[in-house]
Motif scaffolding. Structure first.
Motif, PDB file in Angstrom:
ATOM      1  N   ASP A 137       0.809  -1.230   0.000  1.00  0.00           N
ATOM      2  CA  ASP A 137       0.000   0.000   0.000  1.00  0.00           C
ATOM      3  C   ASP A 137       0.837   1.273   0.000  1.00  0.00           C
ATOM      4  N   ARG A 138       2.168   1.136   0.174  1.00  0.00           N
ATOM      5  CA  ARG A 138       3.010   2.345   0.099  1.00  0.00           C
ATOM      6  C   ARG A 138       3.335   2.727  -1.338  1.00  0.00           C
ATOM      7  N   GLU A 139       3.161   1.768  -2.269  1.00  0.00           N
ATOM      8  CA  GLU A 139       3.461   2.086  -3.679  1.00  0.00           C
ATOM      9  C   GLU A 139       2.216   1.891  -4.543  1.00  0.00           C
ATOM     10  N   PRO A 140       1.061   2.509  -4.202  1.00  0.00           N
ATOM     11  CA  PRO A 140      -0.158   2.185  -4.950  1.00  0.00           C
ATOM     12  C   PRO A 140      -0.086   2.543  -6.426  1.00  0.00           C
ATOM     13  N   ASP A 141       0.753   3.535  -6.787  1.00  0.00           N
ATOM     14  CA  ASP A 141       0.805   3.925  -8.207  1.00  0.00           C
ATOM     15  C   ASP A 141       1.717   3.013  -9.010  1.00  0.00           C
ATOM     16  N   ARG A 142       2.650   2.370  -8.329  1.00  0.00           N
ATOM     17  CA  ARG A 142       3.671   1.607  -9.058  1.00  0.00           C
ATOM     18  C   ARG A 142       3.349   0.123  -9.121  1.00  0.00           C
ATOM     19  N   VAL A 143       2.562  -0.374  -8.162  1.00  0.00           N
ATOM     20  CA  VAL A 143       2.292  -1.810  -8.085  1.00  0.00           C
ATOM     21  C   VAL A 143       0.791  -2.029  -8.155  1.00  0.00           C
ATOM     22  N   ARG A 144       0.375  -2.925  -9.065  1.00  0.00           N
ATOM     23  CA  ARG A 144      -1.062  -3.262  -9.141  1.00  0.00           C
ATOM     24  C   ARG A 144      -1.216  -4.758  -9.214  1.00  0.00           C
ATOM     25  N   TYR A 145      -2.248  -5.262  -8.526  1.00  0.00           N
ATOM     26  CA  TYR A 145      -2.500  -6.701  -8.540  1.00  0.00           C
ATOM     27  C   TYR A 145      -3.806  -6.979  -9.272  1.00  0.00           C
ATOM     28  N   LEU A 146      -3.788  -8.037 -10.062  1.00  0.00           N
ATOM     29  CA  LEU A 146      -4.973  -8.416 -10.839  1.00  0.00           C
ATOM     30  C   LEU A 146      -5.233  -9.899 -10.610  1.00  0.00           C
ATOM     31  N   GLN A 147      -6.505 -10.237 -10.423  1.00  0.00           N
ATOM     32  CA  GLN A 147      -6.819 -11.660 -10.327  1.00  0.00           C
ATOM     33  C   GLN A 147      -6.913 -12.216 -11.746  1.00  0.00           C
ATOM     34  N   GLY A 148      -6.267 -13.337 -11.982  1.00  0.00           N
ATOM     35  CA  GLY A 148      -6.338 -13.917 -13.316  1.00  0.00           C
ATOM     36  C   GLY A 148      -5.537 -15.189 -13.410  1.00  0.00           C
ATOM     37  N   ASP A 149      -5.727 -15.855 -14.531  1.00  0.00           N
ATOM     38  CA  ASP A 149      -5.089 -17.140 -14.778  1.00  0.00           C
ATOM     39  C   ASP A 149      -3.849 -16.923 -15.654  1.00  0.00           C
ATOM     40  N   ALA A 150      -2.770 -17.603 -15.300  1.00  0.00           N
ATOM     41  CA  ALA A 150      -1.541 -17.497 -16.095  1.00  0.00           C
ATOM     42  C   ALA A 150      -1.774 -17.910 -17.549  1.00  0.00           C
ATOM     43  N   LEU A 151      -2.768 -18.760 -17.778  1.00  0.00           N
ATOM     44  CA  LEU A 151      -3.033 -19.239 -19.142  1.00  0.00           C
ATOM     45  C   LEU A 151      -3.877 -18.255 -19.953  1.00  0.00           C
ATOM     46  N   HIS A 152      -4.514 -17.308 -19.247  1.00  0.00           N
ATOM     47  CA  HIS A 152      -5.338 -16.294 -19.926  1.00  0.00           C
ATOM     48  C   HIS A 152      -5.055 -14.975 -19.233  1.00  0.00           C
ATOM     49  N   LEU A 153      -3.875 -14.447 -19.408  1.00  0.00           N
ATOM     50  CA  LEU A 153      -3.454 -13.280 -18.629  1.00  0.00           C
ATOM     51  C   LEU A 153      -4.349 -12.076 -18.926  1.00  0.00           C
ATOM     52  N   PRO A 154      -4.780 -11.380 -17.875  1.00  0.00           N
ATOM     53  CA  PRO A 154      -5.744 -10.289 -18.064  1.00  0.00           C
ATOM     54  C   PRO A 154      -5.078  -8.977 -18.483  1.00  0.00           C
ATOM     55  N   LEU A 155      -4.242  -9.038 -19.516  1.00  0.00           N
ATOM     56  CA  LEU A 155      -3.568  -7.844 -20.022  1.00  0.00           C
ATOM     57  C   LEU A 155      -3.609  -7.883 -21.545  1.00  0.00           C
ATOM     58  N   PRO A 156      -3.586  -6.719 -22.189  1.00  0.00           N
ATOM     59  CA  PRO A 156      -3.678  -6.708 -23.660  1.00  0.00           C
ATOM     60  C   PRO A 156      -2.452  -7.336 -24.312  1.00  0.00           C
ATOM     61  N   PRO A 157      -2.611  -7.832 -25.546  1.00  0.00           N
ATOM     62  CA  PRO A 157      -1.457  -8.381 -26.268  1.00  0.00           C
ATOM     63  C   PRO A 157      -0.357  -7.330 -26.407  1.00  0.00           C
ATOM     64  N   ALA A 158       0.885  -7.784 -26.356  1.00  0.00           N
ATOM     65  CA  ALA A 158       2.067  -6.932 -26.569  1.00  0.00           C
ATOM     66  C   ALA A 158       2.043  -5.675 -25.697  1.00  0.00           C
ATOM     67  N   SER A 159       1.729  -5.837 -24.410  1.00  0.00           N
ATOM     68  CA  SER A 159       1.659  -4.674 -23.519  1.00  0.00           C
ATOM     69  C   SER A 159       2.711  -4.714 -22.411  1.00  0.00           C
ATOM     70  N   VAL A 160       3.500  -5.788 -22.348  1.00  0.00           N
ATOM     71  CA  VAL A 160       4.413  -5.988 -21.213  1.00  0.00           C
ATOM     72  C   VAL A 160       5.853  -6.103 -21.739  1.00  0.00           C
ATOM     73  N   ASP A 161       6.801  -5.494 -21.018  1.00  0.00           N
ATOM     74  CA  ASP A 161       8.210  -5.565 -21.438  1.00  0.00           C
ATOM     75  C   ASP A 161       8.944  -6.748 -20.823  1.00  0.00           C
ATOM     76  N   ALA A 162       8.542  -7.134 -19.612  1.00  0.00           N
ATOM     77  CA  ALA A 162       9.245  -8.252 -18.952  1.00  0.00           C
ATOM     78  C   ALA A 162       8.275  -9.016 -18.074  1.00  0.00           C
ATOM     79  N   ILE A 163       8.334 -10.340 -18.185  1.00  0.00           N
ATOM     80  CA  ILE A 163       7.578 -11.209 -17.268  1.00  0.00           C
ATOM     81  C   ILE A 163       8.574 -11.873 -16.345  1.00  0.00           C
ATOM     82  N   VAL A 164       8.226 -11.926 -15.072  1.00  0.00           N
ATOM     83  CA  VAL A 164       9.033 -12.675 -14.119  1.00  0.00           C
ATOM     84  C   VAL A 164       8.065 -13.577 -13.348  1.00  0.00           C
ATOM     85  N   THR A 165       8.492 -14.798 -13.086  1.00  0.00           N
ATOM     86  CA  THR A 165       7.595 -15.709 -12.385  1.00  0.00           C
ATOM     87  C   THR A 165       8.426 -16.627 -11.494  1.00  0.00           C
TER      88      THR A 165
END
Ligand SMILES: C[S@@+](CC[C@H](N)C(=O)[O-])C[C@H]1O[C@@H](n2cnc3c(N)ncnc32)[C@H](O)[C@@H]1O
Length: 223
Positions: A82-110
């Protein structure tokens, strides 16, 4: 299972890895941030350990997203971020159907997540879908160790000692009993690298950590 152990999950991790998971996570985060990504996605974020580490080590302009399908995990993650609300966001979703638009992420870490997903081909395709061409994927995961004396010691540790520590640390009678089976079922580091290469990633490399009990893979999304 993950819902039930969420409140004490981090403590159990520290105990089970004898504190080494923090060092492994640090290496994963450095690798994920090496190309100066603007948007980083942590898949299977759990209580947000890695997502927060990304935010803490990246430039202030970097946005870190954490996706997980367990709401109890994400609630803890959000409360701790809660100290970094602008920088960190959490989304509920499945790794197989990620809730983000195509080609919108620069790096995935898992970290310690894809071992729990049976269809690895679909996981890497899903990662490739949301990554921009040239984006990177960094995977930190427990690795099956084959045979030999060290492997036998680890098998004993994962099979007998970890479930005992897990039960004490989380208060859940079945916590971590799934671990030995999920590790044995999982692909060895070479096979995982080959799977990444077959499903949208180039320049795939990996290194073993923790005497070979863990592997850190890295790949670049091909155009
Ligand atoms: C062992 S925990 C690892 C959590 C965190 N990455 C860490 O390193 O502490 C695995 C996490 O992956 C999540 N998970 C497992 N399968 C998933 C899937 N298909 N989609 C999204 N999250 C998943 C679980 O809910 C859990 O929080």
């Amino acid at each position: 299972m993950f819902d039930a152990i969420a409140p004490r999950y981090d403590r159990a991790n520290r105990l089970i890895s004898l504190g080494m998971d923090l060092r492994w996570r640090g290496k994963a985060v450095r690798l994920a941030l090496a190309n100066k990504p603007a948007v980083v996605l942590d898949v299977g974020a759990g209580t947000g350990d890695l997502t927060r580490m990304v935010a803490a080590n990246a430039e202030p302009s970097v946005r870190a997203y954490g996706v997980d399908f367990s709401l109890p995990m994400l609630r803890i993650a959000a409360a701790r971020s809660d100290r970094e609300p602008d920088r960190v966001r959490y989304l509920q979703g499945d790794a197989l159907h990620l809730p983000l638009p195509p080609a919108s992420v620069d790096a995935i870490v898992t970290a310690f997540t894809i071992r729990n997903i049976s269809d690895l081909t679909e996981v890497f395709r899903s990662f490739a879908r949301v990554l921009k061409p040239g984006g990177t994927v960094t995977v930190l995961e427990i690795s099956p160790m084959g045979n030999g004396p060290v492997a036998m010691l680890f098998r004993l540790y994962f099979g007998k000692i970890v479930p005992f520590i897990g039960r004490l640390a989380t208060g859940h009678p079945f916590a971590y009993r799934y671990l030995p089976e999920s590790v044995e079922r999982f692909r060895d580091a070479e096979t995982l690298a080959a799977l990444m290469a077959e499903n949208g990633f180039g320049a795939v490399t990996f290194r073993r950590l923790g005497m070979g009990s863990v592997a850190l893979h890295h790949g670049v999304r091909e155009d």
